[in-house]
Design a protein around this motif. Structure first.
Motif, PDB file in Angstrom:
ATOM      1  N   LEU A 638      10.749   0.564  -4.916  1.00  0.00           N
ATOM      2  CA  LEU A 638       9.454   0.641  -4.245  1.00  0.00           C
ATOM      3  C   LEU A 638       8.892  -0.771  -4.121  1.00  0.00           C
ATOM      4  CD1 LEU A 638       7.798   3.637  -6.155  1.00  0.00           C
ATOM      5  CD2 LEU A 638       9.047   3.736  -4.002  1.00  0.00           C
ATOM      6  N   GLY A 639       8.444  -1.114  -2.919  1.00  0.00           N
ATOM      7  CA  GLY A 639       7.760  -2.385  -2.720  1.00  0.00           C
ATOM      8  C   GLY A 639       6.272  -2.215  -2.905  1.00  0.00           C
ATOM      9  N   VAL A 640       5.678  -3.018  -3.795  1.00  0.00           N
ATOM     10  CA  VAL A 640       4.265  -2.817  -4.151  1.00  0.00           C
ATOM     11  C   VAL A 640       3.431  -4.070  -3.935  1.00  0.00           C
ATOM     12  CG1 VAL A 640       4.750  -0.989  -5.803  1.00  0.00           C
ATOM     13  CG2 VAL A 640       4.791  -3.353  -6.574  1.00  0.00           C
ATOM     14  N   GLY A 641       3.890  -5.011  -3.111  1.00  0.00           N
ATOM     15  CA  GLY A 641       3.101  -6.215  -2.877  1.00  0.00           C
ATOM     16  C   GLY A 641       3.896  -7.238  -2.095  1.00  0.00           C
ATOM     17  N   GLN A 642       3.351  -8.457  -2.034  1.00  0.00           N
ATOM     18  CA  GLN A 642       3.935  -9.520  -1.229  1.00  0.00           C
ATOM     19  C   GLN A 642       4.610 -10.604  -2.063  1.00  0.00           C
ATOM     20  OE1 GLN A 642       4.067  -9.644   2.220  1.00  0.00           O
ATOM     21  NE2 GLN A 642       3.356  -7.544   2.026  1.00  0.00           N
ATOM     22  N   HIS A 643       4.630 -10.462  -3.381  1.00  0.00           N
ATOM     23  CA  HIS A 643       5.276 -11.455  -4.229  1.00  0.00           C
ATOM     24  C   HIS A 643       6.707 -11.021  -4.544  1.00  0.00           C
ATOM     25  CE1 HIS A 643       1.619 -13.771  -4.903  1.00  0.00           C
ATOM     26  NE2 HIS A 643       0.987 -12.621  -5.034  1.00  0.00           N
ATOM     27  N   TYR A 644       7.509 -11.983  -4.986  1.00  0.00           N
ATOM     28  CA  TYR A 644       8.907 -11.681  -5.272  1.00  0.00           C
ATOM     29  C   TYR A 644       9.050 -10.710  -6.444  1.00  0.00           C
ATOM     30  CZ  TYR A 644      10.007 -15.584  -2.180  1.00  0.00           C
ATOM     31  OH  TYR A 644      10.110 -16.408  -1.090  1.00  0.00           O
ATOM     32  N   GLY A 645       8.081 -10.656  -7.305  1.00  0.00           N
ATOM     33  CA  GLY A 645       8.137  -9.737  -8.436  1.00  0.00           C
ATOM     34  C   GLY A 645       7.570  -8.365  -8.158  1.00  0.00           C
ATOM     35  N   ASP A 646       7.130  -8.102  -6.931  1.00  0.00           N
ATOM     36  CA  ASP A 646       6.494  -6.821  -6.595  1.00  0.00           C
ATOM     37  C   ASP A 646       7.543  -5.804  -6.149  1.00  0.00           C
ATOM     38  OD1 ASP A 646       3.997  -7.762  -7.237  1.00  0.00           O
ATOM     39  OD2 ASP A 646       3.569  -8.467  -5.214  1.00  0.00           O
ATOM     40  N   LEU A 647       8.470  -5.514  -7.043  1.00  0.00           N
ATOM     41  CA  LEU A 647       9.506  -4.513  -6.799  1.00  0.00           C
ATOM     42  C   LEU A 647       9.581  -3.611  -8.019  1.00  0.00           C
ATOM     43  CD1 LEU A 647      11.641  -3.876  -4.555  1.00  0.00           C
ATOM     44  CD2 LEU A 647      13.307  -5.054  -5.995  1.00  0.00           C
ATOM     45  N   ARG A 648       9.585  -2.302  -7.802  1.00  0.00           N
ATOM     46  CA  ARG A 648       9.584  -1.350  -8.898  1.00  0.00           C
ATOM     47  C   ARG A 648      10.625  -0.268  -8.633  1.00  0.00           C
ATOM     48  NH1 ARG A 648       6.971  -4.915 -10.329  1.00  0.00           N
ATOM     49  NH2 ARG A 648       4.890  -4.975 -11.270  1.00  0.00           N
ATOM     50  N   THR A 649      11.063   0.371  -9.702  1.00  0.00           N
ATOM     51  CA  THR A 649      11.889   1.557  -9.569  1.00  0.00           C
ATOM     52  C   THR A 649      10.995   2.786  -9.492  1.00  0.00           C
ATOM     53  OG1 THR A 649      12.093   1.643 -11.985  1.00  0.00           O
ATOM     54  CG2 THR A 649      13.853   0.535 -10.754  1.00  0.00           C
ATOM     55  N   LEU A 650      11.532   3.872  -8.955  1.00  0.00           N
ATOM     56  CA  LEU A 650      10.749   5.087  -8.771  1.00  0.00           C
ATOM     57  C   LEU A 650      10.654   5.860 -10.072  1.00  0.00           C
ATOM     58  CD1 LEU A 650       9.304   7.195  -6.988  1.00  0.00           C
ATOM     59  CD2 LEU A 650      11.556   8.198  -6.544  1.00  0.00           C
ATOM     60  N   ASN A 651       9.427   6.218 -10.439  1.00  0.00           N
ATOM     61  CA  ASN A 651       9.186   7.124 -11.544  1.00  0.00           C
ATOM     62  C   ASN A 651       8.841   8.485 -10.954  1.00  0.00           C
ATOM     63  OD1 ASN A 651       7.070   8.476 -13.521  1.00  0.00           O
ATOM     64  ND2 ASN A 651       8.374   7.151 -14.749  1.00  0.00           N
ATOM     65  N   VAL A 652       9.725   9.456 -11.149  1.00  0.00           N
ATOM     66  CA  VAL A 652       9.566  10.756 -10.507  1.00  0.00           C
ATOM     67  C   VAL A 652       8.288  11.445 -10.970  1.00  0.00           C
ATOM     68  CG1 VAL A 652      10.611  13.028 -10.196  1.00  0.00           C
ATOM     69  CG2 VAL A 652      12.056  10.990 -10.220  1.00  0.00           C
ATOM     70  N   GLY A 653       7.975  11.342 -12.255  1.00  0.00           N
ATOM     71  CA  GLY A 653       6.752  11.966 -12.751  1.00  0.00           C
ATOM     72  C   GLY A 653       5.510  11.395 -12.106  1.00  0.00           C
ATOM     73  N   TRP A 654       5.498  10.079 -11.899  1.00  0.00           N
ATOM     74  CA  TRP A 654       4.356   9.448 -11.225  1.00  0.00           C
ATOM     75  C   TRP A 654       4.230   9.945  -9.797  1.00  0.00           C
ATOM     76  CZ3 TRP A 654       5.043   6.261  -6.932  1.00  0.00           C
ATOM     77  CH2 TRP A 654       3.882   5.654  -6.455  1.00  0.00           C
ATOM     78  N   ALA A 655       5.353  10.018  -9.079  1.00  0.00           N
ATOM     79  CA  ALA A 655       5.304  10.445  -7.682  1.00  0.00           C
ATOM     80  C   ALA A 655       4.811  11.884  -7.563  1.00  0.00           C
ATOM     81  CB  ALA A 655       6.687  10.304  -7.050  1.00  0.00           C
ATOM     82  N   VAL A 656       5.280  12.756  -8.440  1.00  0.00           N
ATOM     83  CA  VAL A 656       4.850  14.158  -8.385  1.00  0.00           C
ATOM     84  C   VAL A 656       3.364  14.287  -8.698  1.00  0.00           C
ATOM     85  CG1 VAL A 656       5.158  16.424  -9.443  1.00  0.00           C
ATOM     86  CG2 VAL A 656       7.151  15.034  -8.897  1.00  0.00           C
ATOM     87  N   SER A 657       2.898  13.533  -9.679  1.00  0.00           N
ATOM     88  CA  SER A 657       1.468  13.596 -10.016  1.00  0.00           C
ATOM     89  C   SER A 657       0.601  13.083  -8.872  1.00  0.00           C
ATOM     90  CB  SER A 657       1.194  12.792 -11.291  1.00  0.00           C
ATOM     91  OG  SER A 657       1.473  11.415 -11.086  1.00  0.00           O
ATOM     92  N   MET A 658       1.078  12.039  -8.142  1.00  0.00           N
ATOM     93  CA  MET A 658       0.328  11.553  -6.990  1.00  0.00           C
ATOM     94  C   MET A 658       0.291  12.595  -5.874  1.00  0.00           C
ATOM     95  SD  MET A 658      -0.834   8.425  -7.553  1.00  0.00           S
ATOM     96  CE  MET A 658      -1.242   9.104  -9.167  1.00  0.00           C
ATOM     97  N   LEU A 659       1.399  13.280  -5.659  1.00  0.00           N
ATOM     98  CA  LEU A 659       1.451  14.267  -4.581  1.00  0.00           C
ATOM     99  C   LEU A 659       0.620  15.503  -4.885  1.00  0.00           C
ATOM    100  CD1 LEU A 659       5.258  14.028  -3.760  1.00  0.00           C
ATOM    101  CD2 LEU A 659       3.399  13.367  -2.245  1.00  0.00           C
ATOM    102  N   MET A 660       0.530  15.880  -6.147  1.00  0.00           N
ATOM    103  CA  MET A 660      -0.184  17.104  -6.511  1.00  0.00           C
ATOM    104  C   MET A 660      -1.614  16.842  -6.966  1.00  0.00           C
ATOM    105  SD  MET A 660       2.027  19.318  -5.756  1.00  0.00           S
ATOM    106  CE  MET A 660       1.147  20.763  -6.338  1.00  0.00           C
ATOM    107  N   SER A 661      -2.043  15.596  -6.959  1.00  0.00           N
ATOM    108  CA  SER A 661      -3.402  15.281  -7.407  1.00  0.00           C
ATOM    109  C   SER A 661      -4.420  15.679  -6.344  1.00  0.00           C
ATOM    110  CB  SER A 661      -3.522  13.792  -7.715  1.00  0.00           C
ATOM    111  OG  SER A 661      -3.262  13.004  -6.576  1.00  0.00           O
TER     112      SER A 661
END
Length: 661
Positions: A638-661
């Motif tokens: 997942l890209g989360v910004g404009q810096h070289y360090g703004d790269l993350r792996t997907l956390n499935v629990g986080w994604a589900v909580s965002m979708l169902m919130s």
């Protein structure tokens, strides 16, 4: 806004602090003296371990308000300082969360005997909480007086100092509206505008000369023209119109995307200009030093030395959830005592709340609500309809639990379905795959060393080059030797963009002493597939570990442009093909994912998605579900910004909580 935040011990040692404005030390010293030394605490305040900051009344001194909480057994004090005119409703929550996280991280160190100071790398955790709480509540709400406060000695009726100003009242200004004196304020001097203003200023007003009233129209026009000439706004003569024969010649493009120009015309502007140093086409004076990126802010290093991306939000939330679980009352004993009673009376409510066999009529209305909810979360309609149909088929004929509503049953089933979709079915350990390719084990002596090839594809403007650079920086942290291949030979500035990224990454790699990076490019107008093939051969000869291939953006519904990807896959033969998709895209994400997945020929497909711009959509992360549901291909980064360090792996629990919130 917050002015200062400090974590200190009761003995006066500051363990960690963050200042956004200059605050005198006497402000916090006054709090320690009045509250903790002289114990001037109002009724209702508490210094117990589990006391919330909301139970402690605000402490006011001068123009500041201080909110605080403490941990008695560790001797810790948490203090937040802000302007008294502001009403920060989230400040108590910030204090409680920071206390919980800090004690969880450093509590064991502080409990050791003869320990008064610990090394605290706490900036990332504090910034995450401040960003999350500030974003959820508007910190600049309506101003109102706080009812309970601690009165400091300096503000008592001794006559030493005037009382503090009442918020919301403005004193009349005694300064004149216009002054001829030179101002000492640091006000920037506006740049003079030489263009003609739409509204004439005082100095631009034209005053007519006193003459006879019967002036002709031609005389007035001549007078106005002479006045404009004298003011310097227009030239005395109009420029002659350009000859139509000298207009710019339009550039013609053929069916293959090449320009039809004369032989002497050069379209490749990526060549280094004469006299330019550095080989990257940029003047040395125009280069800016690259800002340092601390690896611990976006990843952790394992015991084996591998650098793994982390999800800071998930880490912080897991700490807070664990603390809340400990604070929850223990209801096990009460449940055991009342268990028989609940079992006896639960049957009375089975037909109303739980214990019901679900039918299609029971599910119609709730499923429509779930579908609309998913659409609002940016899930494509096709994916939302298929998800709801699948959940409905699973629930028809299911008997709900006691005291469980139909809506709760549907929500639980939908969360389970989303988890199944987003959870990858294959290994996403990219570092292990690279290591096994670049360093064959002794168990397979026939395997020869070769570079690991990753290709980045996607539609126009989704951030392919930016995310490729983030991926390169992640690989550099693992000491890999990376070759970036510039295979976007069509878009103007694509090669120059990668040059800047390669130069910045090389500077960061040399500064940290980790990995190497180089750019392979042959300019514009060449065949991208052949450049990719040459880049892989060059990487094998020069002992590179990874080849990252950048490709041109193309519309997913353009059959001619999409057909070139099959030749590209055959010649470059990448180990992984990642598609960059936008978190902002809606229903079109399904068609994009399917068309790209089928564009590489028989037996070849996408290997993963990189979802960019996730920091711009909040909880509307439905494009993840749409792309994965349409293809079965997992989300890798997942890209989360404009810096070289703004790269993350997907956390499935986080994604589900965002979708169902």
């Amino acid at each position: 806004m917050l002015d200062s935040f400090e974590i200190l011990t009761t003995s006066g040692v500051v363990l960690w602090s963050r200042s956004y404005d200059l605050v005198a030390p006497s402000i916090i010293n006054g709090l320690i003296r009045d509250v903790f030394i002289e114990e001037r605490v109002l009724p209702g305040a508490s210094v117990a371990d589990d006391a919330s900051a909301a139970r402690n009344p605000p402490y006011k001194k001068d123009k500041y308000t201080l909110k605080w909480t403490s941990v008695k057994d560790l001797g810790l004090i948490f203090v937040a300082v802000y302007q008294s005119l502001l009403q920060l409703s989230w400040i108590d929550k910030l204090l409680d969360n920071i206390k919980t996280i800090f004690v969880d991280l450093y509590g064991d160190q502080l409990r050791k005997p003869h320990t008064s100071v610990v090394e605290c790398d706490f900036d990332a955790y504090f910034d995450q909480q401040l960003r999350e709480l500030e974003g959820s509540v508007d910190s600049r709400g309506p101003l109102k007086l706080q009812e309970k406060d601690l009165t400091t000695p300096s503000s008592s009726d001794t006559g030493d100092e005037p009382p503090p100003p009442i918020p919301g009242l403005l004193q009349a200004s005694t300064k004149p509206l216009h002054s001829n004196a030179t101002s000492t304020d640091a006000t920037p001097i506006p740049t003079p505008d030489t263009s003609r203003p739409t509204t004439p200023l005082v100095g631009h007003l034209l005053s007519g000369s006193a003459g006879p009233k019967g002036t002709s129209r031609r005389a007035k026009k001549a007078a106005a023209l002479s006045a404009n000439i004298s003011s310097g706004e227009e030239t005395s003569r109009r420029k002659p119109k350009a000859n139509k024969a000298t207009s710019k010649k339009l550039r013609k493009w053929d069916a293959d995307g090449f320009a039809d120009e004369d032989d002497e015309v050069t379209l490749d502007y990526s060549a280094t200009s004469p006299g330019v140093e550095g080989g990257d086409g940029l003047d040395e004076s125009a280069k800016v030093a690259v800002e340092d990126i601390r690896p611990e802010t976006f990843g952790t290093r394992t015991g084996k030395g591998q650098f793994v991306l982390k999800d800071l939000d998930n880490e912080v939330h897991s700490i807070l959830q664990g603390a809340n679980a400990k604070k929850a009352p223990d209801t096990t004993a009460s449940n055991s005592v009342l268990g028989s009673s609940l079992g006896a009376i639960s049957g009375l409510f089975r037909n109303i709340v739980g214990g019901k066999v679900l039918t299609k009529a029971d599910l119609d209305k709730p499923m429509r609500g779930i579908e609309e909810h998913l659409l609002k979360k940016n899930v494509a309609r096709e994916a939302a309809v298929r998800l709801c149909d699948g959940v409905e088929r699973e629930l028809i004929g299911v008997k709900t639990g006691s005291f469980e509503s139909v809506e709760a049953t549907i929500r639980t089933s939908m969360e389970s379905s989303l988890r199944k979709i987003l959870t990858p079915t294959t290994s996403l350990d990219l570092l292990r795959a690279i290591t096994s390719t670049t360093s064959p084990s002794a168990l397979n002596p026939l395997a020869s060393r070769r570079p690991y090839v990753i290709s980045i594809v996607g539609v126009n403007g989704v951030g392919k080059s930016t995310n490729l650079s983030k991926l390169a920086f992640f690989l550099l942290q693992n000491d890999f030797k990376v070759l970036i291949a510039a295979c976007d030979t069509f878009r103007s500035g694509a090669v120059e963009q990668l040059r800047v990224h390669a130069r910045n990454l090389k500077e960061l790699a040399q500064r940290e002493g980790r990995g190497e990076v180089e750019l392979f490019e042959k300019g514009y107008g060449k065949d991208a597939a052949n450049i990719a093939k040459d880049a892989v051969a060059y990487a094998a000869a020069q002992q590179f570990d990874v080849v990252l291939i950048d490709t041109a953006g193309r519309r997913h519904n353009d059959a001619r442009l999409m057909s070139n990807l099959e030749k590209f896959a055959q010649l470059a033969n990448p180990d992984k093909i990642f598609m960059v998709g936008e978190a902002l895209v809606g229903s079109d994400s399904v068609a994009q994912a399917r068309n790209f997945n089928a564009a590489f020929g028989a037996g070849r497909h996408l290997d993963g998605f990189i979802i960019s711009k996730c920091d711009t959509v909040g909880d509307m992360v439905g494009s993840l579900v749409s792309m994965v549901h349409a293809t079965g291909i997992p989300v890798v980064f997942l890209g989360v910004g404009q810096h070289y360090g703004d790269l993350r792996t997907l956390n499935v629990g986080w994604a589900v909580s965002m979708l169902m919130s």
